[in-house]
Design a protein around this motif. Sequence first.
Motif, PDB file in Angstrom:
ATOM      1  N   ALA A  12       0.777  -1.105   0.349  1.00  0.00           N
ATOM      2  CA  ALA A  12       0.126   0.357   0.307  1.00  0.00           C
ATOM      3  C   ALA A  12       1.071   1.307   0.294  1.00  0.00           C
ATOM      4  O   ALA A  12       0.712   2.250  -0.702  1.00  0.00           O
ATOM      5  CB  ALA A  12      -1.003   0.027   1.595  1.00  0.00           C
ATOM      6  N   GLU A  13       2.104   1.425   1.095  1.00  0.00           N
ATOM      7  CA  GLU A  13       2.989   2.644   0.645  1.00  0.00           C
ATOM      8  C   GLU A  13       3.201   2.746  -0.755  1.00  0.00           C
ATOM      9  O   GLU A  13       3.564   3.541  -0.968  1.00  0.00           O
ATOM     10  CB  GLU A  13       4.066   2.537   2.101  1.00  0.00           C
ATOM     11  N   TYR A  14       4.277   1.628  -1.048  1.00  0.00           N
ATOM     12  CA  TYR A  14       5.076   1.422  -2.367  1.00  0.00           C
ATOM     13  C   TYR A  14       3.664   2.380  -3.002  1.00  0.00           C
ATOM     14  O   TYR A  14       4.399   2.663  -4.173  1.00  0.00           O
ATOM     15  CB  TYR A  14       5.531  -0.069  -2.737  1.00  0.00           C
ATOM     16  N   GLN A  15       2.804   1.601  -3.817  1.00  0.00           N
ATOM     17  CA  GLN A  15       1.993   2.231  -4.270  1.00  0.00           C
ATOM     18  C   GLN A  15       1.229   3.799  -4.476  1.00  0.00           C
ATOM     19  O   GLN A  15       1.776   4.627  -5.111  1.00  0.00           O
ATOM     20  CB  GLN A  15       0.238   1.722  -4.488  1.00  0.00           C
ATOM     21  N   GLY A  16       1.354   3.962  -2.727  1.00  0.00           N
ATOM     22  CA  GLY A  16       0.857   5.447  -2.553  1.00  0.00           C
ATOM     23  C   GLY A  16       2.752   6.349  -2.751  1.00  0.00           C
ATOM     24  O   GLY A  16       2.734   7.724  -3.531  1.00  0.00           O
ATOM     25  N   TYR A  17       3.614   5.914  -3.042  1.00  0.00           N
ATOM     26  CA  TYR A  17       4.607   6.053  -3.324  1.00  0.00           C
ATOM     27  C   TYR A  17       4.897   6.337  -5.015  1.00  0.00           C
ATOM     28  O   TYR A  17       5.488   7.180  -5.447  1.00  0.00           O
ATOM     29  CB  TYR A  17       6.514   5.722  -2.624  1.00  0.00           C
TER      30      TYR A  17
END
Length: 79
Positions: A12-17
């Motif tokens: 999820a953080e990866y997608q946000g980044y």
Amino acid sequence: MRDTQPPITNEAEYQGYQQACATMTLLVAEREQRLIAALATGDTQLIEDRRFELLHVLRDRQGIIDAIREYERKQRQSA
């Protein structure tokens, strides 16, 4: 010359980044255009202000790119 971002810990953080990187890329393009317009004026203070703005978003964007690359590297290693 880059800002360090917190490490990415999950997908999820990866997608946000990745979304943040896309946004920052658009901001870089906009700041580049503002700098080009300032150069045409010959106003040295305005030019320096626009250079600083561009530098700031470039540093932020590079920090995001670095975090993404590090997460991808770790994902490859754990696969």
